[in-house]
Design a protein around this motif. Sequence first.
Motif, PDB file in Angstrom:
ATOM      1  N   ALA A 178     -81.220  78.081  10.799  1.00  0.00           N
ATOM      2  CA  ALA A 178     -82.163  79.151  10.489  1.00  0.00           C
ATOM      3  C   ALA A 178     -83.382  78.596   9.758  1.00  0.00           C
ATOM      4  O   ALA A 178     -83.301  77.613   9.015  1.00  0.00           O
ATOM      5  CB  ALA A 178     -81.481  80.222   9.637  1.00  0.00           C
ATOM      6  N   ALA A 196     -78.919  84.471   7.244  1.00  0.00           N
ATOM      7  CA  ALA A 196     -77.842  83.785   7.967  1.00  0.00           C
ATOM      8  C   ALA A 196     -76.678  83.462   7.038  1.00  0.00           C
ATOM      9  O   ALA A 196     -75.510  83.531   7.436  1.00  0.00           O
ATOM     10  CB  ALA A 196     -78.389  82.505   8.602  1.00  0.00           C
ATOM     11  N   LYS A 203     -83.037  82.100   6.512  1.00  0.00           N
ATOM     12  CA  LYS A 203     -81.889  81.292   6.087  1.00  0.00           C
ATOM     13  C   LYS A 203     -80.988  82.080   5.155  1.00  0.00           C
ATOM     14  O   LYS A 203     -79.756  81.992   5.207  1.00  0.00           O
ATOM     15  CB  LYS A 203     -82.371  80.004   5.414  1.00  0.00           C
TER      16      LYS A 203
END
Length: 541
Positions: free
Chosen positions: A246, A358, A355
């Motif tokens: 990510a 995720a 990120k």
Amino acid sequence: MKDTEGPARRRLGVGWRLHGDGRAPRPGAAVLPHERLSWPRTLGLGAQHVVAMFGATFVFPVVMGLDPNLAIMMSGVATVLFLLVVQGRVPSYLGTSASFVGGVAAIRAAGGSTAQVTGAIVVAGLVLAVVGLLVHRMGPGLVNRAFPPVVAGAVVLLIGLSLAPVVADIYWPQDQWTALATMAVVIAAGVLLSGFWSRLAVFVGLVFGYVLSWVLDRVAGPITAPGPDGKVTTHARVQLDSVASADWFGLPTLHSPSFSVSAALLVLPGVIALIAENTGHVKAVGEMTGENLDPVLGRAVLGDGLATAVSAAVGGPPTTTYAENIGVMAATRVYSTAAYWAAAGAALAFGLCPKFGALVAATPGGVLGGITVVLYGMIGLLGAKIWIKARVDFSDPVNLVPIAAGSVLGIGGVTVTLGDFSVGGIALGTVVTLLGYHLLAAGRRWGAEVPEPAPQPAAEVRLKEPQPTGEDRPEGPQSAAGNRPTEPQPAAGIRPTEPQPAAGIRPTEPQPAAGIRPTEPQPAAGIRPPKEPQPAEPTAV
């Protein structure tokens, strides 16, 4: 200090006035919604609000199969929209609502897609917005008349307890021991921690379960258990492949909704829960600030409905005002809406970090099992709390019977099918509860308002008392007054305390007592004169 209120404050609620020296609330005072502390302190309070809403705001999207990163970002957008609609009078943060979790689970169990889930939420948000407009125009009393506490409590109870199979069948089997340990930590944190920290029990449990799963992968190795799709495989508890790939910055994944009538019906009961939540939160904020916020209750419901529709329109979850943030205000005595604007800005920043999203989406199933077993139970018991606070009387069959039937239908997942159309679970339980209560209550009111039946009341009394009162009072002229029955009848125009000899008697019209017409004002038109030897003839009726 210059007062920056005026048109901006009235229209947008952003004209804040500095409270005191801006360092802290004055002794015995509170920072009101239209006031603020210094900007550095306001930003710090905003960060505190973000931490308070964080756990539930990204846990519930994961449970519903939605993007947690988008949920965080849309919570910031929803909060700004809400503050604008209420014109800054109701300080609140809007996070992910748990009221739709049951409906979403039912949609997915029936094979519905994520687009259908968000489409159903859009419809629910628009319905909530319409309710807000009606409340704004007709007054807050409309809410209590349409959704009295006995009904609102039952719907909230259904929403929570109907989710028990989700825990038992999906999350718990993925890693039962991690789920059990996580559940214990959430319970301990919620009970043993005090004040603000107890409100972070879900977040504490999430972090603990995540770390425990990572340690078990290193110590005990992969686990052989069902995955989210129910298939038994051997896999690591924590899978971070998507996190590594990510980006650090970027927009979360957006998608457009699709609409289905059957899917929308499954989430509409959540609207009742949101109305109850908003009403309770507005009253709580009003009590804390010392301001009567009933006039803006409609705006609050409207703002939440619009925020939910906007969030779901781009793939986000439903929203609601958060009790966690109300707790922060109670602890700090700072009710400034400026702090919520700061919190909304921080949420938007988090949402622009894929990120982070995720990492949240990779939460192990066993950890979610331990968290949701507490969360779902607490949602259900909020319904019982509504009953207790309103002192609902369950000895009244109008309260007891429809609620009992609707609860079993909803929690048991009963479905009624008619051709290609079907309704079941929470939706069916809500329909039976809502319609059953109002129809039975209306029937009882109608029965209480029906006038006396056609059979004459005097005849009924004489059936019980065949002997005329005149026999008990042989003195003659006063016996006409004594013919008045012990129960108030329409012919009660006779005043027994003023025993007139027979002034009101019309002896030329000696009609039997059965002919008395209760609606006619003649007090004794149907009473036989005292000379009549057989007054009890009507007993043959």
